[in-house]
Scaffold this motif. Sequence first.
Motif, PDB file in Angstrom:
ATOM      1  N   MET A 147       0.822  -1.207   0.000  1.00 32.98           N
ATOM      2  CA  MET A 147       0.000   0.000   0.000  1.00 32.98           C
ATOM      3  C   MET A 147       0.856   1.257   0.000  1.00 32.98           C
ATOM      4  N   VAL A 148       1.946   1.249   0.767  1.00 32.02           N
ATOM      5  CA  VAL A 148       2.862   2.392   0.766  1.00 32.02           C
ATOM      6  C   VAL A 148       3.484   2.566  -0.615  1.00 32.02           C
ATOM      7  N   ALA A 149       3.899   1.470  -1.222  1.00 30.92           N
ATOM      8  CA  ALA A 149       4.491   1.546  -2.565  1.00 30.92           C
ATOM      9  C   ALA A 149       3.499   2.134  -3.566  1.00 30.92           C
ATOM     10  N   GLU A 150       2.238   1.727  -3.455  1.00 30.72           N
ATOM     11  CA  GLU A 150       1.217   2.248  -4.364  1.00 30.72           C
ATOM     12  C   GLU A 150       0.965   3.729  -4.106  1.00 30.72           C
ATOM     13  N   ASP A 151       0.979   4.154  -2.844  1.00 32.83           N
ATOM     14  CA  ASP A 151       0.834   5.577  -2.528  1.00 32.83           C
ATOM     15  C   ASP A 151       1.946   6.390  -3.171  1.00 32.83           C
ATOM     16  N   VAL A 152       3.162   5.870  -3.117  1.00 30.59           N
ATOM     17  CA  VAL A 152       4.310   6.578  -3.691  1.00 30.59           C
ATOM     18  C   VAL A 152       4.196   6.626  -5.211  1.00 30.59           C
ATOM     19  N   ARG A 153       3.725   5.551  -5.812  1.00 28.38           N
ATOM     20  CA  ARG A 153       3.603   5.521  -7.273  1.00 28.38           C
ATOM     21  C   ARG A 153       2.537   6.489  -7.780  1.00 28.38           C
ATOM     22  N   ARG A 154       1.624   6.895  -6.911  1.00 20.59           N
ATOM     23  CA  ARG A 154       0.579   7.830  -7.328  1.00 20.59           C
ATOM     24  C   ARG A 154       1.062   9.279  -7.378  1.00 20.59           C
ATOM     25  N   VAL A 155       2.269   9.549  -6.919  1.00 24.99           N
ATOM     26  CA  VAL A 155       2.817  10.903  -7.033  1.00 24.99           C
ATOM     27  C   VAL A 155       2.901  11.254  -8.520  1.00 24.99           C
ATOM     28  N   PRO A 156       2.322  12.375  -8.939  1.00 26.91           N
ATOM     29  CA  PRO A 156       2.292  12.711 -10.371  1.00 26.91           C
ATOM     30  C   PRO A 156       3.688  12.748 -10.993  1.00 26.91           C
ATOM     31  N   GLN A 157       3.818  12.095 -12.118  1.00 33.53           N
ATOM     32  CA  GLN A 157       5.100  12.067 -12.813  1.00 33.53           C
ATOM     33  C   GLN A 157       5.545  13.466 -13.201  1.00 33.53           C
ATOM     34  N   ALA A 158       4.595  14.350 -13.464  1.00 28.80           N
ATOM     35  CA  ALA A 158       4.946  15.716 -13.852  1.00 28.80           C
ATOM     36  C   ALA A 158       5.738  16.416 -12.758  1.00 28.80           C
ATOM     37  N   GLN A 159       5.400  16.160 -11.482  1.00 25.00           N
ATOM     38  CA  GLN A 159       6.139  16.772 -10.386  1.00 25.00           C
ATOM     39  C   GLN A 159       7.588  16.268 -10.357  1.00 25.00           C
ATOM     40  N   ILE A 160       7.743  14.978 -10.564  1.00 24.64           N
ATOM     41  CA  ILE A 160       9.085  14.384 -10.554  1.00 24.64           C
ATOM     42  C   ILE A 160       9.908  14.934 -11.708  1.00 24.64           C
ATOM     43  N   GLU A 161       9.325  15.001 -12.892  1.00 20.13           N
ATOM     44  CA  GLU A 161      10.062  15.497 -14.057  1.00 20.13           C
ATOM     45  C   GLU A 161      10.418  16.971 -13.901  1.00 20.13           C
ATOM     46  N   ALA A 162       9.517  17.754 -13.297  1.00 16.38           N
ATOM     47  CA  ALA A 162       9.810  19.172 -13.071  1.00 16.38           C
ATOM     48  C   ALA A 162      10.999  19.327 -12.126  1.00 16.38           C
ATOM     49  N   ALA A 163      11.041  18.532 -11.060  1.00 12.65           N
ATOM     50  CA  ALA A 163      12.161  18.601 -10.114  1.00 12.65           C
ATOM     51  C   ALA A 163      13.461  18.165 -10.780  1.00 12.65           C
ATOM     52  N   GLN A 164      13.415  17.144 -11.607  1.00 10.30           N
ATOM     53  CA  GLN A 164      14.612  16.687 -12.309  1.00 10.30           C
ATOM     54  C   GLN A 164      15.116  17.753 -13.280  1.00 10.30           C
ATOM     55  N   THR A 165      14.176  18.449 -13.928  1.00  9.66           N
ATOM     56  CA  THR A 165      14.552  19.524 -14.848  1.00  9.66           C
ATOM     57  C   THR A 165      15.271  20.645 -14.115  1.00  9.66           C
ATOM     58  N   MET A 166      14.874  20.867 -12.863  1.00  9.75           N
ATOM     59  CA  MET A 166      15.497  21.921 -12.058  1.00  9.75           C
ATOM     60  C   MET A 166      16.774  21.451 -11.387  1.00  9.75           C
ATOM     61  N   GLY A 167      17.208  20.213 -11.682  1.00 11.41           N
ATOM     62  CA  GLY A 167      18.486  19.721 -11.188  1.00 11.41           C
ATOM     63  C   GLY A 167      18.453  19.046  -9.839  1.00 11.41           C
ATOM     64  N   ALA A 168      17.290  18.577  -9.393  1.00 10.31           N
ATOM     65  CA  ALA A 168      17.196  17.919  -8.087  1.00 10.31           C
ATOM     66  C   ALA A 168      17.942  16.593  -8.105  1.00 10.31           C
ATOM     67  N   SER A 169      18.677  16.324  -7.034  1.00 11.30           N
ATOM     68  CA  SER A 169      19.355  15.042  -6.899  1.00 11.30           C
ATOM     69  C   SER A 169      18.336  13.982  -6.495  1.00 11.30           C
ATOM     70  N   THR A 170      18.774  12.713  -6.462  1.00  6.74           N
ATOM     71  CA  THR A 170      17.869  11.630  -6.081  1.00  6.74           C
ATOM     72  C   THR A 170      17.349  11.822  -4.665  1.00  6.74           C
ATOM     73  N   LEU A 171      18.252  12.194  -3.751  1.00  6.42           N
ATOM     74  CA  LEU A 171      17.839  12.414  -2.362  1.00  6.42           C
ATOM     75  C   LEU A 171      16.859  13.567  -2.268  1.00  6.42           C
ATOM     76  N   GLU A 172      17.133  14.647  -2.971  1.00  4.01           N
ATOM     77  CA  GLU A 172      16.231  15.803  -2.960  1.00  4.01           C
ATOM     78  C   GLU A 172      14.880  15.439  -3.571  1.00  4.01           C
ATOM     79  N   LEU A 173      14.911  14.619  -4.603  1.00  2.00           N
ATOM     80  CA  LEU A 173      13.670  14.193  -5.249  1.00  2.00           C
ATOM     81  C   LEU A 173      12.776  13.434  -4.275  1.00  2.00           C
ATOM     82  N   VAL A 174      13.395  12.530  -3.512  1.00  7.73           N
ATOM     83  CA  VAL A 174      12.634  11.758  -2.540  1.00  7.73           C
ATOM     84  C   VAL A 174      12.179  12.641  -1.384  1.00  7.73           C
ATOM     85  N   GLU A 175      13.096  13.460  -0.872  1.00  3.54           N
ATOM     86  CA  GLU A 175      12.823  14.237   0.335  1.00  3.54           C
ATOM     87  C   GLU A 175      11.881  15.408   0.098  1.00  3.54           C
ATOM     88  N   LYS A 176      11.995  16.077  -1.045  1.00  2.36           N
ATOM     89  CA  LYS A 176      11.274  17.334  -1.262  1.00  2.36           C
ATOM     90  C   LYS A 176      10.095  17.212  -2.229  1.00  2.36           C
TER      91      LYS A 176
END
Length: 262
Positions: A147-176
């Motif tokens: 259930m936790v894994a499914e909750d995490v997978r529901r995070v919109p991909q657009a948010q993740i891609e936006a953070a990656q575009t702004m140069g977020a590291s893996t740790l920052e991506l998870v934490e922020k």
Amino acid sequence: MRWFAPRLAISAGAWWLLAGLGLLLPLLGWALLSWSGWVDPVFLPGPSAVLARFWRWATEDELLADIAISTWRVVAGWALSAVIALPLGLAIGTWRGVQALLEPLTDFIRYMPAVAFIPLVMLWVGIDEGAKIAIIFIGTFFQMVLMVAEDVRRVPQAQIEAAQTMGASTLELVEKVILPSAKPALLDTLRVTMGWAWTYLVVAELVAANSGLGYAILKAQRFLQTDKIFAGILLIGLIGLAIDQLFRRLHRHAFPWLYLRS
């Protein structure tokens, strides 16, 4: 009718009225059926008999001690599950490699009934408090991970891609990004799995228990004390309902923006 329009908000007064009806109508049906005499009281004691048994349990036996030890067992097993399942589910939901490695195994084990592990738990852990906590842990952990894994997978991909575009590291991506976005769903998952933990209480107290609500229910079954069985089941339901409402209040307090009316 406005009360039953799809997803239309209702007033607090209407909510409490409907909630009260939902609780009182089954109680009224139970009372009418038991008082009608159609069912032997040995099989279906009336509400008054159950209330009297509950009073004797509270005044003559160790009801408060039973409540305390059962609550401790449930909370300890659930908390141990949460401590391990939250980071594990986060990893499964975030990284495809971890998902491929662990999710099939977790899916496989979660279909195994917790009661089937009792002989192994007694062999590995013994018959003390650790065994009872272990049974509740086994009953909740694997479902919680998925259930936790499914909750995490529901995070919109657009948010993740936006953070990656702004140069977020893996740790920052998870934490922020991932964790803040998933927090409301994660708290709901913890609430739901707490309910599951209570459903494993009677199974857990099969393991050489001499106290607790589940033990009292099992002991009452041996002596055909149906009124005490009803009292124990209803008491577990009331405790679970109280904990559930605390979780809901915590959710509303932690994430108030989710409850703003449009």
